[in-house]
Scaffold this motif. Structure first.
Motif, PDB file in Angstrom:
ATOM      1  N   SER A 275       1.065  -1.105   0.117  1.00  0.00           N
ATOM      2  CA  SER A 275      -0.085  -0.122  -0.040  1.00  0.00           C
ATOM      3  C   SER A 275       0.794   1.230  -0.150  1.00  0.00           C
ATOM      4  N   GLN A 276       2.031   1.053   0.697  1.00  0.00           N
ATOM      5  CA  GLN A 276       2.910   2.403   0.796  1.00  0.00           C
ATOM      6  C   GLN A 276       3.614   2.663  -0.764  1.00  0.00           C
ATOM      7  N   HIS A 277       3.824   1.435  -1.443  1.00  0.00           N
ATOM      8  CA  HIS A 277       4.428   1.420  -2.634  1.00  0.00           C
ATOM      9  C   HIS A 277       3.402   2.149  -3.629  1.00  0.00           C
ATOM     10  N   THR A 278       2.066   1.837  -3.659  1.00  0.00           N
ATOM     11  CA  THR A 278       0.977   2.255  -4.223  1.00  0.00           C
ATOM     12  C   THR A 278       0.906   3.677  -4.383  1.00  0.00           C
ATOM     13  N   ALA A 279       0.870   4.377  -2.830  1.00  0.00           N
ATOM     14  CA  ALA A 279       0.841   5.575  -2.485  1.00  0.00           C
ATOM     15  C   ALA A 279       1.951   6.405  -3.210  1.00  0.00           C
ATOM     16  N   ASP A 280       3.086   5.738  -3.216  1.00  0.00           N
ATOM     17  CA  ASP A 280       4.389   6.355  -3.748  1.00  0.00           C
ATOM     18  C   ASP A 280       4.158   6.513  -5.189  1.00  0.00           C
ATOM     19  N   ILE A 281       3.486   5.761  -5.875  1.00  0.00           N
ATOM     20  CA  ILE A 281       3.271   5.895  -7.397  1.00  0.00           C
ATOM     21  C   ILE A 281       2.363   6.790  -7.648  1.00  0.00           C
ATOM     22  N   LEU A 282       1.292   6.978  -6.641  1.00  0.00           N
ATOM     23  CA  LEU A 282       0.200   7.962  -6.856  1.00  0.00           C
ATOM     24  C   LEU A 282       1.123   9.526  -6.720  1.00  0.00           C
ATOM     25  N   VAL A 283       1.809   9.666  -5.717  1.00  0.00           N
ATOM     26  CA  VAL A 283       2.330  10.916  -5.476  1.00  0.00           C
ATOM     27  C   VAL A 283       3.168  11.109  -6.565  1.00  0.00           C
ATOM     28  N   GLY A 284       3.863  10.339  -7.186  1.00  0.00           N
ATOM     29  CA  GLY A 284       4.912  10.567  -8.298  1.00  0.00           C
ATOM     30  C   GLY A 284       4.104  10.871  -9.624  1.00  0.00           C
ATOM     31  N   GLU A 285       2.939  10.187  -9.788  1.00  0.00           N
ATOM     32  CA  GLU A 285       2.234  10.789 -11.102  1.00  0.00           C
ATOM     33  C   GLU A 285       1.496  11.977 -10.922  1.00  0.00           C
ATOM     34  N   GLY A 306     -14.968   7.376 -15.064  1.00  0.00           N
ATOM     35  CA  GLY A 306     -14.568   6.092 -15.478  1.00  0.00           C
ATOM     36  C   GLY A 306     -13.163   5.937 -15.739  1.00  0.00           C
ATOM     37  N   ALA A 307     -12.563   7.035 -15.327  1.00  0.00           N
ATOM     38  CA  ALA A 307     -10.822   7.175 -15.618  1.00  0.00           C
ATOM     39  C   ALA A 307      -9.843   6.667 -14.475  1.00  0.00           C
ATOM     40  N   ALA A 308     -10.456   6.494 -13.190  1.00  0.00           N
ATOM     41  CA  ALA A 308      -9.796   6.001 -12.125  1.00  0.00           C
ATOM     42  C   ALA A 308      -9.511   4.613 -12.067  1.00  0.00           C
ATOM     43  N   ASP A 309      -8.053   4.200 -12.018  1.00  0.00           N
ATOM     44  CA  ASP A 309      -7.956   2.706 -12.134  1.00  0.00           C
ATOM     45  C   ASP A 309      -7.816   2.266 -10.578  1.00  0.00           C
ATOM     46  N   VAL A 310      -7.014   2.828  -9.872  1.00  0.00           N
ATOM     47  CA  VAL A 310      -6.671   2.822  -8.423  1.00  0.00           C
ATOM     48  C   VAL A 310      -7.003   3.988  -7.499  1.00  0.00           C
ATOM     49  N   VAL A 311      -7.845   3.761  -6.624  1.00  0.00           N
ATOM     50  CA  VAL A 311      -8.262   5.067  -5.662  1.00  0.00           C
ATOM     51  C   VAL A 311      -7.659   4.656  -4.331  1.00  0.00           C
ATOM     52  N   VAL A 312      -6.685   5.575  -3.923  1.00  0.00           N
ATOM     53  CA  VAL A 312      -5.790   5.608  -2.774  1.00  0.00           C
ATOM     54  C   VAL A 312      -6.219   6.363  -1.667  1.00  0.00           C
ATOM     55  N   ILE A 313      -6.732   6.087  -0.583  1.00  0.00           N
ATOM     56  CA  ILE A 313      -7.220   6.382   0.524  1.00  0.00           C
ATOM     57  C   ILE A 313      -6.517   6.359   1.868  1.00  0.00           C
ATOM     58  N   ASP A 314      -6.315   7.566   2.514  1.00  0.00           N
ATOM     59  CA  ASP A 314      -5.736   7.272   3.692  1.00  0.00           C
ATOM     60  C   ASP A 314      -6.996   6.832   4.651  1.00  0.00           C
ATOM     61  N   ASP A 315      -6.599   5.739   5.541  1.00  0.00           N
ATOM     62  CA  ASP A 315      -7.752   5.017   6.140  1.00  0.00           C
ATOM     63  C   ASP A 315      -8.013   6.313   7.405  1.00  0.00           C
ATOM     64  N   ALA A 316      -7.277   7.169   7.716  1.00  0.00           N
ATOM     65  CA  ALA A 316      -7.648   8.207   8.715  1.00  0.00           C
ATOM     66  C   ALA A 316      -8.410   9.412   7.928  1.00  0.00           C
ATOM     67  N   TYR A 317      -8.604   9.382   6.772  1.00  0.00           N
ATOM     68  CA  TYR A 317      -9.157  10.719   6.154  1.00  0.00           C
ATOM     69  C   TYR A 317     -10.731  10.925   6.622  1.00  0.00           C
ATOM     70  N   GLU A 318     -10.970  12.214   6.859  1.00  0.00           N
ATOM     71  CA  GLU A 318     -12.442  12.486   7.069  1.00  0.00           C
ATOM     72  C   GLU A 318     -12.490  13.425   6.233  1.00  0.00           C
ATOM     73  N   GLU A 338      -7.272   0.913  -2.714  1.00  0.00           N
ATOM     74  CA  GLU A 338      -6.146   0.891  -1.874  1.00  0.00           C
ATOM     75  C   GLU A 338      -5.967   1.889  -0.421  1.00  0.00           C
ATOM     76  N   VAL A 339      -6.355   1.023   0.585  1.00  0.00           N
ATOM     77  CA  VAL A 339      -6.311   1.544   1.801  1.00  0.00           C
ATOM     78  C   VAL A 339      -4.968   1.824   2.404  1.00  0.00           C
ATOM     79  N   VAL A 340      -4.502   3.121   2.677  1.00  0.00           N
ATOM     80  CA  VAL A 340      -3.115   3.208   3.202  1.00  0.00           C
ATOM     81  C   VAL A 340      -3.047   3.984   4.676  1.00  0.00           C
ATOM     82  N   ARG A 341      -1.985   3.632   5.345  1.00  0.00           N
ATOM     83  CA  ARG A 341      -1.965   4.321   6.697  1.00  0.00           C
ATOM     84  C   ARG A 341      -0.436   4.896   6.777  1.00  0.00           C
TER      85      ARG A 341
END
Length: 364
Positions: A275-285, A306-318, A338-341
């Motif tokens: 999940s950390q790696h997926t978040a790294d990819i998102l930040v880079g993009e 319909g353009a999103a492939d992976v949605v990355v969400i911080d589990d603590a997001y409000e 993808e849930v990220v902490r």
């Protein structure tokens, strides 16, 4: 589990997609229920399930909020009746239970889970789906193979549960010098090596059969390094893509609880790393202005297109309602969640974002 029975992950994914398509008719709502079904561990009533108390209180609160008459109240009372029936009929071994009901629309779906949910009871126009999406992201079936040169132990791990399955135990006779009378040392070593390869090939077949039978998405191998060398060579390519090896050792005689704790810790760490790696990819993009968007509004817009492939969400997001909405849109459009902490880069972008299938226009 037979080959005809869908895996829990498949069942969960299909339910998520079905429920995501629903919205309540005007004037009524969908009742979304998540329960932690684990019994109370201590106290005067150890069999009591605190989630049942939460459900009872919330249903009473929701009913009072709907007035004394009307279609919403009528539909809700039908929902509450069906929810109570589903809870009463639930398997006591299930640690989690999720239910979605809208009597006015003809919706009723439920799923028993081997892991607990956070207690949540909501009545709204759209179903609340973040907890289902998080479970789908984090839950997996893993086969664990612990091997030495003449023994194979097999386990199936689902969440915090583990079961030992039939393995293979070969008589060490073929590895003893006295069993090869008349052989010189070179021929004996070749004889032993051949037996090790044969054992590894038979072990690989058993592992493959178990992975297919249990619909395992991950294979963890551990044990004697000589045995693992031969086992890696014997595994079919379809399995090598699922193999995960960690820097830990499990003794061939280890107890079931030791295996469970060791593997559980390893799988949790592996999931977190991914999940950390997926978040790294998102930040880079996002930083490169390429196939990534950040923030709730842009992520939602990408999902609606319909353009999103992976949605990355911080589990603590409000607020939590936004996580539910993104999870619902993701399920409806085939995007993965993808849930990220504790990822500082993701939090700096607002806590949510999406890796895109294709570029979307910049907001005006």
């Amino acid at each position: 589990m037979t080959s005809e029975t869908p895996s829990f992950e498949t069942e969960l994914s299909e339910l998520l997609r079905r429920v995501a398509r629903w919205q309540a008719p005007e004037g009524v709502g969908i009742l979304s229920v998540y329960l932690d079904r684990r019994p109370q561990a201590t106290g005067e009533r150890p069999e009591h399930r605190p989630g049942d108390t939460v459900l009872k209180d919330r249903l009473r609160q929701i009913e009072h909020s709907l007035g004394v008459r009307g279609p919403a109240l009528e539909s809700f009372r039908g929902d509450a009746e069906r929810v109570h029936a589903a809870v009463a009929a639930a398997n006591p071994a299930a640690e989690g239970l999720a239910i979605f009901s809208c009597s006015a629309a003809g919706l009723f779906e439920s799923i028993e889970a081997p892991a607990p949910f956070e207690n949540q009871v909501v009545y709204d126009r759209y179903p609340r789906l973040y907890q289902l999406a998080r479970l789908l992201d984090e839950y997996e079936t893993a086969v664990v193979a612990v091997a030495d040169t003449n023994t194979l132990r097999l386990f199936v791990v689902r969440g915090e549960r583990i079961a030992e399955m039939p393995g293979k135990d070969e008589d060490p006779y073929n590895y003893q010098m006295r069993s090869t009378s008349g052989m010189n040392e070179h021929r004996f070593r070749r004889h032993v090596e051949n037996h090790r390869r044969e054992f590894a090939e038979e072990a690989a077949k058993l592992i493959e059969q178990l992975c297919e039978q249990e619909r395992a998405t991950r294979l963890v191998i551990a044990g004697d390094e000589i045995a693992l060398h031969h086992l890696r060579e014997a595994l079919p390519e379809s399995l090598t893509r699922r193999v995960t090896e960690g820097e830990f050792h499990i003794d061939i005689r280890a107890g079931l609880e030791h295996v469970r704790r060791t593997v559980e810790h390893f799988l949790l760490q592996t999931e977190d790393d991914q999940s950390q790696h997926t978040a790294d990819i998102l930040v880079g993009e996002v930083e490169e202005g390429d196939l990534g968007v950040a923030g709730y509004e842009r992520t939602k817009a990408a999902l609606e297109l319909g353009a999103a492939d992976v949605v990355v969400i911080d589990d603590a997001y409000e607020p939590a309602e936004r996580k539910d909405e993104l999870a619902r849109l993701a399920a409806a459009t085939g995007a993965r969640v993808e849930v990220v902490r504790e990822h500082h880069g993701l939090r700096a972008l607002g806590g949510v974002g999406a890796i895109l299938r294709y570029r979307v226009p910049e907001p005006a």
